[in-house]
Design an enzyme around this catalytic site. Sequence first.
Site, PDB file in Angstrom:
ATOM      1  N   HIS A 105       0.815  -1.231   0.000  1.00  0.00           N
ATOM      2  CA  HIS A 105       0.000   0.000   0.000  1.00  0.00           C
ATOM      3  C   HIS A 105       0.845   1.278   0.000  1.00  0.00           C
ATOM      4  O   HIS A 105       0.521   2.248   0.682  1.00  0.00           O
ATOM      5  CB  HIS A 105      -0.956  -0.008   1.188  1.00  0.00           C
ATOM      6  CG  HIS A 105      -2.029  -1.050   1.120  1.00  0.00           C
ATOM      7  ND1 HIS A 105      -2.496  -1.570  -0.066  1.00  0.00           N
ATOM      8  CD2 HIS A 105      -2.733  -1.689   2.106  1.00  0.00           C
ATOM      9  CE1 HIS A 105      -3.437  -2.475   0.182  1.00  0.00           C
ATOM     10  NE2 HIS A 105      -3.597  -2.569   1.478  1.00  0.00           N
ATOM     11  N   HIS A 180      -9.790   1.860   0.817  1.00  0.00           N
ATOM     12  CA  HIS A 180      -9.682   0.628   1.612  1.00  0.00           C
ATOM     13  C   HIS A 180     -10.788   0.546   2.675  1.00  0.00           C
ATOM     14  O   HIS A 180     -10.521   0.188   3.829  1.00  0.00           O
ATOM     15  CB  HIS A 180      -8.307   0.553   2.266  1.00  0.00           C
ATOM     16  CG  HIS A 180      -7.848  -0.845   2.583  1.00  0.00           C
ATOM     17  ND1 HIS A 180      -8.540  -1.680   3.432  1.00  0.00           N
ATOM     18  CD2 HIS A 180      -6.777  -1.539   2.151  1.00  0.00           C
ATOM     19  CE1 HIS A 180      -7.890  -2.829   3.526  1.00  0.00           C
ATOM     20  NE2 HIS A 180      -6.817  -2.781   2.754  1.00  0.00           N
ATOM     21  N   GLU A 313     -11.568  -3.809  -2.776  1.00  0.00           N
ATOM     22  CA  GLU A 313     -10.662  -2.756  -3.248  1.00  0.00           C
ATOM     23  C   GLU A 313     -10.487  -2.848  -4.759  1.00  0.00           C
ATOM     24  O   GLU A 313      -9.798  -3.731  -5.260  1.00  0.00           O
ATOM     25  CB  GLU A 313      -9.300  -2.887  -2.559  1.00  0.00           C
ATOM     26  CG  GLU A 313      -9.355  -2.977  -1.042  1.00  0.00           C
ATOM     27  CD  GLU A 313      -8.110  -3.645  -0.484  1.00  0.00           C
ATOM     28  OE1 GLU A 313      -6.995  -3.159  -0.767  1.00  0.00           O
ATOM     29  OE2 GLU A 313      -8.250  -4.667   0.219  1.00  0.00           O
TER      30      GLU A 313
END
Length: 348
Positions: A105, A180, A313
């Site tokens: 991420h 998210h 996601e």
Amino acid sequence: MSVSVETTKVLAPDKHALQLVTLTNQQGMRVQFIDWGATWVSCVVPVGDEKREVLLGCKLEDYAKQGVYFGATIGRYANRIANSQFDYQGQTIKLTANQGSHQLHGGPIGFDKRRWQIEQTEEKCGENGVIFSLTSPDGEQGFVGTVKVQAIYRLTDDNALIAEFKAISDQDTPLNLTNHAYFNLYHAEQGSDIREHLLQLNAAQFVPVDSQGIPNAPLKSVQHTSFDFRQAKAIKQDFLQDEQQLTKGYDHAFLLGTGHEKTGAILTAPDGSLRLTLTTSQPALQVYTGNYLQGTPTRAGGEYADYTGIALETQALPDTPNHPEWWQYGGMVKAGETYQQWTRFQFG
């Protein structure tokens, strides 16, 4: 229909107060965001006579401390990049690791841990919204190129939230943005077992991964596997079968069916009282069943258990920088090229 911006009394890690943006529509649906991580912190949906929170979340003061990316805008690259490096045009680009040797991420200080600017709020034509902006400098977390990003969230009067991401870089770079949020359409406040929900996916292939979430095989057909959600089924039906055993549940990318405005997923509450239909321009969807939520703080001061929320996601495929065969599905942008993707979260 209204938009409001409130300066809270909660300080973020940069010692400045969090700004809370609230969007409300004519049906009484309300969504809220903070400018730390351009984070979606609440989604209250009218269901019959009640107003139901459908996002997992924590107290505002805990957002900067929780480690599960609650509702955050993720970048520069959502998901994992193996060994925090990739080769591009004869050069090895080394990134900052934050999950063992890998990058997850966007690294230890990804877009979720940055102060975004509230560029504007707007009310118009049956929808209202907020635009957050951020500049990611050349070299941040190891990535090349200066990237200017916008995260645009709009609430419509038919109870949909549209998340749109726009960006442009002055150098070729990996770019893969998502939100998210963790959903629980039945009991998001304290959490109930998300595996009781029904899930349907418009996906005939998924990405096998190892125990660290790194792709370890080519795209694989879902047919005759526990990853086949082409017909709606309870998440628990085939839980912890096949490759899921390596990741303690579903934490896998699915390649979505084609079409500009494709339905990627339909999530339905166990009692059928609420449904989330997700459409997107993105090529893939990471399905994560909250396998490691245990101990994460709730809004009420309690703790969530594992499997109490599901993240859906929308994004490019994981580790795309190391897989040129997947570049056709996005995840890499050229200098001066506009990155633009959207996802619609429709509640009904």
